[in-house]
Motif scaffolding. Structure first.
Motif, PDB file in Angstrom:
ATOM      1  N   LEU A  81       0.843  -1.190   0.000  1.00 15.64           N
ATOM      2  CA  LEU A  81       0.000   0.000   0.000  1.00 15.64           C
ATOM      3  C   LEU A  81       0.882   1.245   0.000  1.00 15.64           C
ATOM      4  O   LEU A  81       1.640   1.452   0.935  1.00 15.64           O
ATOM      5  CB  LEU A  81      -0.915   0.001   1.235  1.00 15.64           C
TER       6      LEU A  81
ATOM      7  N   ASP B  49       1.977   5.291   0.116  1.00 16.83           N
ATOM      8  CA  ASP B  49       1.552   6.465   0.875  1.00 16.83           C
ATOM      9  C   ASP B  49       0.532   7.282   0.090  1.00 16.83           C
ATOM     10  O   ASP B  49      -0.440   7.785   0.651  1.00 16.83           O
ATOM     11  CB  ASP B  49       2.758   7.354   1.202  1.00 16.83           C
TER      12      ASP B  49
ATOM     13  N   ARG C  68      -2.899   5.577   0.199  1.00 16.66           N
ATOM     14  CA  ARG C  68      -3.478   5.725   1.540  1.00 16.66           C
ATOM     15  C   ARG C  68      -4.007   7.143   1.749  1.00 16.66           C
ATOM     16  O   ARG C  68      -5.130   7.339   2.227  1.00 16.66           O
ATOM     17  CB  ARG C  68      -2.436   5.390   2.604  1.00 16.66           C
TER      18      ARG C  68
ATOM     19  N   TYR D  12      -7.951   8.257   2.361  1.00 20.76           N
ATOM     20  CA  TYR D  12      -8.365   9.011   3.549  1.00 20.76           C
ATOM     21  C   TYR D  12      -9.025  10.332   3.172  1.00 20.76           C
ATOM     22  O   TYR D  12      -9.992  10.760   3.803  1.00 20.76           O
ATOM     23  CB  TYR D  12      -7.163   9.266   4.473  1.00 20.76           C
TER      24      TYR D  12
ATOM     25  N   VAL E 148      -7.682   0.040  -2.945  1.00 19.31           N
ATOM     26  CA  VAL E 148      -7.164  -0.417  -1.646  1.00 19.31           C
ATOM     27  C   VAL E 148      -7.695  -1.813  -1.328  1.00 19.31           C
ATOM     28  O   VAL E 148      -6.957  -2.675  -0.814  1.00 19.31           O
ATOM     29  CB  VAL E 148      -7.529   0.586  -0.535  1.00 19.31           C
TER      30      VAL E 148
ATOM     31  N   MET F 277      -4.723  -0.156   7.979  1.00 14.78           N
ATOM     32  CA  MET F 277      -3.786   0.929   7.699  1.00 14.78           C
ATOM     33  C   MET F 277      -3.787   1.906   8.862  1.00 14.78           C
ATOM     34  O   MET F 277      -4.747   1.968   9.633  1.00 14.78           O
ATOM     35  CB  MET F 277      -4.138   1.627   6.376  1.00 14.78           C
TER      36      MET F 277
ATOM     37  N   ILE G  22       1.407  -1.540   8.369  1.00 13.43           N
ATOM     38  CA  ILE G  22      -0.003  -1.830   8.661  1.00 13.43           C
ATOM     39  C   ILE G  22      -0.011  -2.787   9.858  1.00 13.43           C
ATOM     40  O   ILE G  22       0.990  -3.454  10.150  1.00 13.43           O
ATOM     41  CB  ILE G  22      -0.746  -2.460   7.464  1.00 13.43           C
TER      42      ILE G  22
END
Length: 318
Positions: A49, A51, A54, A58, A136, A207, A233
């Protein structure tokens, strides 16, 4: 002899398992098995995963939860029993508790459902929410399969033991919002962001959350805080894997505590991936995990039967 009590979860590098180096692979399997038999949790780096992914997810998760309640509720379908779409505030209560958790969440399942699986629901207001949740989802599903290969080796099973059992499984990506509490004095007694619970599934991949609060119950009764580094994670054993291994691999009770009173007015976001097998997987405890010293703990059930039982206990299914 009991293994040592840990003050933090062990950290492992998934590249050690996938590098092609037999010694590193063997050590990774041993260390993962040790962590899962001891505390049930581990922190993993090189998990696939990025950055950027992620952060993008978010961003859109925060945008969704900032929408007005009447828009969010357009994506709440009681007939799906909380398995897809939006699940509003006060809807989920941990097993054994009478007060609902202080959270709302959104569930995304298999991108291409099969059989009786429901289709995914996505918010029209945020087209990129679909793109990033599915990306994801597929990343974590792939990482989860790799970890299950290591678990299979540790259990002296064929390395691909779980492969067919999780293909097109009932896995869920959950975008969680622990909403602000502007008036803490009005919160029902005993209400917390996530009351003490074990996860239902085989393994959970989490995460990094936007704030602290996750705690794990050590076997001596002490709660220890879990924090992962930005490049890690957190992975833990779920109840289905605990049943399959007759509690050799341990589904450990964990919770998300309320922040200090001065921070109750802030949000906390968290995105776990609950890796489930298909509903027809037999969770009967493996013969190799049952002995005179460790008698069988659980009745025989399929994954689908167990999930149905737990959804009723959580109040998501009547």
């Amino acid at each position: 002899m009991e293994p040592a009590l840990l003050n933090q979860v062990p950290s492992l590098d998934l590249a050690d398992f996938t590098s092609g180096n037999p010694e590193q692979k063997e050590q990774f399997v041993a260390d993962l098995g040790s962590a899962f038999t001891n505390i049930g949790f581990v922190a993993i780096k090189n998990h696939g995963l990025s950055d950027a992914l992620r952060n993008d997810l978010y961003h859109y998760v925060q945008q969704f939860f900032s929408l007005p309640d009447d828009i969010k509720k357009k994506y709440e379908f009681p007939n799906l029993f909380g398995q897809r779409g939006y699940i509003g505030k006060g809807k989920e209560t941990a097993k054994g508790f009478k007060v609902a958790d202080l959270k709302e969440f959104y569930h995304v399942g298999q991108p291409e459902p099969i059989g009786s699986m429901p289709s995914n629901v996505f918010p029209d207001e945020l087209p990129d929410f679909k793109k990033f949740t599915l990306e994801v989802y597929q990343t974590f599903e792939s990482t989860g399969k790799t970890l299950l290969r290591a678990i299979a080796i540790y259990l002296n099973l064929p390395e691909d033991y779980f492969e067919d059992r999780v293909k097109n499984g009932d896995s869920l990506l959950r975008a969680l919002h622990y909403f602000p509490i502007p008036n803490p004095e009005l919160v029902p007694e005993g209400a917390v962001r996530a009351a003490a619970h074990g996860d239902i599934n085989l393994i959970t991949l989490l995460m990094g959350a936007s704030a602290e609060g996750l705690e794990v119950l050590r076997r001596d009764g002490e709660w220890i805080a879990i924090t992962a580094l930005p490049d890690q994670i957190v992975v833990n054993v779920g109840d289905m894997l605990d049943r399959l291994t007759n509690h050799k691999l341990k589904s450990t009770i964990h919770r998300v505590v309320n922040p200090p009173r001065e921070k109750m007015g802030t949000s906390r976001y968290s995105i776990p991936f609950f890796m489930h097998p298909r509903a027809d997987m037999d969770l009967t405890s493996l013969d190799s995990c049952v002995s005179a010293e460790n008698p069988k703990l659980y009745i025989n059930m399929t994954a689908g039967e167990f999930l149905d039982e737990r959804l009723r206990e959580l109040g998501l299914k009547k």
